[in-house]
Design a protein around this motif. Sequence first.
Motif, PDB file in Angstrom:
ATOM      1  N   GLY A 245       0.613  -1.214  -0.101  1.00  0.00           N
ATOM      2  CA  GLY A 245       0.070  -0.018  -0.070  1.00  0.00           C
ATOM      3  C   GLY A 245       0.865   1.306  -0.120  1.00  0.00           C
ATOM      4  O   GLY A 245       0.214   2.493   0.078  1.00  0.00           O
ATOM      5  N   THR A 246       2.149   0.979  -0.127  1.00  0.00           N
ATOM      6  CA  THR A 246       3.123   2.328  -0.152  1.00  0.00           C
ATOM      7  C   THR A 246       3.736   2.403  -1.366  1.00  0.00           C
ATOM      8  O   THR A 246       3.989   1.660  -2.229  1.00  0.00           O
ATOM      9  CB  THR A 246       4.249   2.092   0.913  1.00  0.00           C
ATOM     10  OG1 THR A 246       4.950   1.163   0.790  1.00  0.00           O
ATOM     11  CG2 THR A 246       3.409   2.013   2.323  1.00  0.00           C
ATOM     12  N   ILE A 247       4.411   3.594  -1.672  1.00  0.00           N
ATOM     13  CA  ILE A 247       5.055   3.935  -2.741  1.00  0.00           C
ATOM     14  C   ILE A 247       6.561   3.996  -2.194  1.00  0.00           C
ATOM     15  O   ILE A 247       6.780   5.071  -1.265  1.00  0.00           O
ATOM     16  CB  ILE A 247       4.666   5.096  -3.410  1.00  0.00           C
ATOM     17  CG1 ILE A 247       3.389   5.095  -4.259  1.00  0.00           C
ATOM     18  CG2 ILE A 247       5.826   5.605  -4.199  1.00  0.00           C
ATOM     19  CD1 ILE A 247       3.120   6.334  -5.076  1.00  0.00           C
ATOM     20  N   TRP A 248       7.441   3.068  -2.360  1.00  0.00           N
ATOM     21  CA  TRP A 248       8.608   2.871  -1.724  1.00  0.00           C
ATOM     22  C   TRP A 248       9.828   3.835  -2.682  1.00  0.00           C
ATOM     23  O   TRP A 248       9.679   3.603  -3.697  1.00  0.00           O
ATOM     24  CB  TRP A 248       9.006   1.501  -1.937  1.00  0.00           C
ATOM     25  CG  TRP A 248      10.457   1.109  -1.289  1.00  0.00           C
ATOM     26  CD1 TRP A 248      11.238   1.922  -0.281  1.00  0.00           C
ATOM     27  CD2 TRP A 248      11.370  -0.151  -1.336  1.00  0.00           C
ATOM     28  NE1 TRP A 248      12.229   1.266   0.168  1.00  0.00           N
ATOM     29  CE2 TRP A 248      12.266   0.068  -0.446  1.00  0.00           C
ATOM     30  CE3 TRP A 248      10.919  -1.117  -1.952  1.00  0.00           C
ATOM     31  CZ2 TRP A 248      13.263  -0.973  -0.490  1.00  0.00           C
ATOM     32  CZ3 TRP A 248      11.825  -2.294  -2.203  1.00  0.00           C
ATOM     33  CH2 TRP A 248      13.127  -2.066  -1.257  1.00  0.00           C
ATOM     34  N   ARG A 249      10.557   4.505  -1.855  1.00  0.00           N
ATOM     35  CA  ARG A 249      11.451   5.180  -2.332  1.00  0.00           C
ATOM     36  C   ARG A 249      12.786   4.926  -1.923  1.00  0.00           C
ATOM     37  O   ARG A 249      13.389   5.381  -1.034  1.00  0.00           O
ATOM     38  CB  ARG A 249      11.649   6.640  -2.155  1.00  0.00           C
ATOM     39  CG  ARG A 249      10.084   7.385  -2.621  1.00  0.00           C
ATOM     40  CD  ARG A 249       9.845   8.740  -2.049  1.00  0.00           C
ATOM     41  NE  ARG A 249       8.285   9.195  -2.569  1.00  0.00           N
ATOM     42  CZ  ARG A 249       7.220   8.879  -2.148  1.00  0.00           C
ATOM     43  NH1 ARG A 249       7.360   8.023  -0.971  1.00  0.00           N
ATOM     44  NH2 ARG A 249       6.046   9.067  -2.479  1.00  0.00           N
ATOM     45  N   PRO A 250      13.286   3.673  -2.499  1.00  0.00           N
ATOM     46  CA  PRO A 250      14.713   3.151  -2.164  1.00  0.00           C
ATOM     47  C   PRO A 250      15.977   3.727  -2.400  1.00  0.00           C
ATOM     48  O   PRO A 250      15.885   4.593  -3.358  1.00  0.00           O
ATOM     49  CB  PRO A 250      14.612   1.765  -2.507  1.00  0.00           C
ATOM     50  CG  PRO A 250      14.046   2.026  -3.803  1.00  0.00           C
ATOM     51  CD  PRO A 250      13.047   2.992  -3.741  1.00  0.00           C
ATOM     52  N   ALA A 251      16.951   3.683  -1.582  1.00  0.00           N
ATOM     53  CA  ALA A 251      18.332   4.147  -1.904  1.00  0.00           C
ATOM     54  C   ALA A 251      18.866   3.201  -2.690  1.00  0.00           C
ATOM     55  O   ALA A 251      18.912   1.878  -2.328  1.00  0.00           O
ATOM     56  CB  ALA A 251      18.907   4.654  -0.495  1.00  0.00           C
ATOM     57  N   ALA A 252      19.742   3.616  -3.641  1.00  0.00           N
ATOM     58  CA  ALA A 252      20.408   2.589  -4.189  1.00  0.00           C
ATOM     59  C   ALA A 252      21.592   2.257  -3.832  1.00  0.00           C
ATOM     60  O   ALA A 252      21.929   2.523  -3.069  1.00  0.00           O
ATOM     61  CB  ALA A 252      20.590   3.138  -5.866  1.00  0.00           C
TER      62      ALA A 252
END
Length: 252
Positions: A245-252
């Motif tokens: 249910g989220t929009i994930w903004r991962p660090a590469a």
Amino acid sequence: MSAGAAAAGARGALDGRVVLVNGAHGGLGKAASLACARDGATVVLLGRKTPKLNRVYDAIARHAEGPLPEPVNLPVDLAGAGPDDYADLARRIEGQLGRLDGLLHCAAEFKGLTPLEHTDPADFARTLHVDLTARWWLTQACLPLLRRAEDAAVVFVVDDPIATAGAYWGAYGLAQSGQAAMVTMLHAELASGAVRVAGLQPGPMRTPLRANAYVEADDARARDPAEYAAACVHLLSAQGADRRGTIWRPAA
């Protein structure tokens, strides 16, 4: 969790799963397809250009680390396909593979920065369709098959909806905002079931699409799409429930 940490925690996490990658011959789509296959998934490669799909197929089938699950090519032009075509596609996956456990949306259309007032109407309609409507039609067609899995995931790769809501981003920017809303809406409707919905917002990537808006020599922030492939695997695996249910903004 970083994308690197996701890779470490997801080794073999897709064993036995069937994953459909929409836009499998693009920058992130290709990297994600390879990563999913390395983690044990049978990957269904969907894209518009058959020769490019064949190259991704060969990269998986002839992988240097040893044999991987054989992928399946499904050439489809999102701009021209309709709901009946996607329903037929879902039936083909069911008939050939018997199941579907994940759907990853990477395909995108963007010709460049243009004032809305001067945007060609056909280009506007095509971009909005490919980047939003076609993604939903494909998802809708696949939901009955996805529901049969004990754990299934639909993952929308989205661009930054705030950054792309500014001037000149046109239908592409509108589609990003629409997809962010769709993640929230679809999650609310499916939250009690086996099908998980999530978004993935990678950082800037060195892709032909991004080159339509930024000069590569001046785009120091852009990263190799492969750096975000592990995040795709994580969201498609059972461990991806932590991002439901989220929009994930991962660090590469």
